[in-house]
Design a protein around this motif. Sequence first.
Motif, PDB file in Angstrom:
ATOM      1  N   THR A 191      35.410  75.855  57.837  1.00 53.06           N
ATOM      2  CA  THR A 191      36.790  76.022  58.602  1.00 53.06           C
ATOM      3  C   THR A 191      37.666  76.212  57.340  1.00 53.06           C
ATOM      4  O   THR A 191      39.211  75.977  56.733  1.00 53.06           O
ATOM      5  N   ARG A 192      37.217  75.639  55.841  1.00 53.85           N
ATOM      6  CA  ARG A 192      37.517  74.999  54.626  1.00 53.85           C
ATOM      7  C   ARG A 192      37.264  76.744  53.790  1.00 53.85           C
ATOM      8  O   ARG A 192      37.755  76.956  52.470  1.00 53.85           O
ATOM      9  N   GLY A 218      30.715  70.578  69.745  1.00 48.52           N
ATOM     10  CA  GLY A 218      29.476  70.886  70.709  1.00 48.52           C
ATOM     11  C   GLY A 218      29.985  72.287  71.396  1.00 48.52           C
ATOM     12  O   GLY A 218      29.833  72.774  72.175  1.00 48.52           O
ATOM     13  N   VAL A 219      29.957  72.917  70.317  1.00 50.80           N
ATOM     14  CA  VAL A 219      30.848  74.580  70.407  1.00 50.80           C
ATOM     15  C   VAL A 219      30.074  75.485  69.763  1.00 50.80           C
ATOM     16  O   VAL A 219      29.441  75.229  68.809  1.00 50.80           O
ATOM     17  N   ASN A 220      29.147  76.874  70.316  1.00 51.82           N
ATOM     18  CA  ASN A 220      28.524  77.264  69.986  1.00 51.82           C
ATOM     19  C   ASN A 220      29.058  78.817  70.910  1.00 51.82           C
ATOM     20  O   ASN A 220      28.464  79.046  72.141  1.00 51.82           O
ATOM     21  N   LEU A 260      31.358  80.500  67.085  1.00 54.00           N
ATOM     22  CA  LEU A 260      32.293  80.098  66.445  1.00 54.00           C
ATOM     23  C   LEU A 260      30.896  79.166  66.601  1.00 54.00           C
ATOM     24  O   LEU A 260      31.211  78.378  67.536  1.00 54.00           O
ATOM     25  N   ARG A 261      31.285  78.372  65.999  1.00 53.53           N
ATOM     26  CA  ARG A 261      30.395  76.760  66.586  1.00 53.53           C
ATOM     27  C   ARG A 261      31.076  76.078  65.607  1.00 53.53           C
ATOM     28  O   ARG A 261      31.443  75.898  64.719  1.00 53.53           O
ATOM     29  N   PHE A 308      40.175  78.319  67.748  1.00 55.66           N
ATOM     30  CA  PHE A 308      39.599  79.006  66.178  1.00 55.66           C
ATOM     31  C   PHE A 308      39.187  78.616  65.554  1.00 55.66           C
ATOM     32  O   PHE A 308      37.993  78.007  64.610  1.00 55.66           O
ATOM     33  N   SER A 309      40.857  77.247  64.984  1.00 55.80           N
ATOM     34  CA  SER A 309      41.357  77.067  63.195  1.00 55.80           C
ATOM     35  C   SER A 309      40.029  75.729  62.674  1.00 55.80           C
ATOM     36  O   SER A 309      39.710  75.510  62.178  1.00 55.80           O
ATOM     37  N   VAL A 310      39.506  74.531  64.220  1.00 54.11           N
ATOM     38  CA  VAL A 310      38.420  73.994  63.827  1.00 54.11           C
ATOM     39  C   VAL A 310      37.063  74.171  63.881  1.00 54.11           C
ATOM     40  O   VAL A 310      36.095  73.575  64.372  1.00 54.11           O
ATOM     41  N   THR A 311      36.546  75.861  63.578  1.00 56.33           N
ATOM     42  CA  THR A 311      35.403  75.927  64.168  1.00 56.33           C
ATOM     43  C   THR A 311      35.005  77.096  62.892  1.00 56.33           C
ATOM     44  O   THR A 311      35.888  77.635  62.433  1.00 56.33           O
TER      45      THR A 311
END
Length: 117
Positions: free
Chosen positions: A53-54, A103-105, A97-98, A29-32
């Motif tokens: 993320t920021r 490679g996350v979507n 979440l991406r 979660f925290s890196v998407t």
Amino acid sequence: QVQLVESGGGLVQPGGSLRLSCVGPGSIFSVTASAWYRQAPGKERELVASISTRGSTIYADSVKGRFTIVRDNTKNTVYLQMNSLKPEDTADYYCNLRSDVRGVNYWGKGTLVTVSS
């Protein structure tokens, strides 16, 4: 299969407020980047708001000043606070979440928001 758990949709009168919540997997979660999209009947899915993320945010012109997206990494949750709702906000709202780097979507199943008197 990653599951995003959305909640908070419902029926509200014009001018009212709702808060949508979306819980994602703690491992990523925290890196998407997180976002909310919506799709009204007969229309294409559109971006409502996103948060990096920021913490940088982007809003659709139609919701600026009325909607606020916030993320809480300690709870793996992204929120969409919707105020001054209008009938044209009626739609299914989807959490996303991406991370292109990872490679996350991921998509939620959607929660229905109906604005009507």
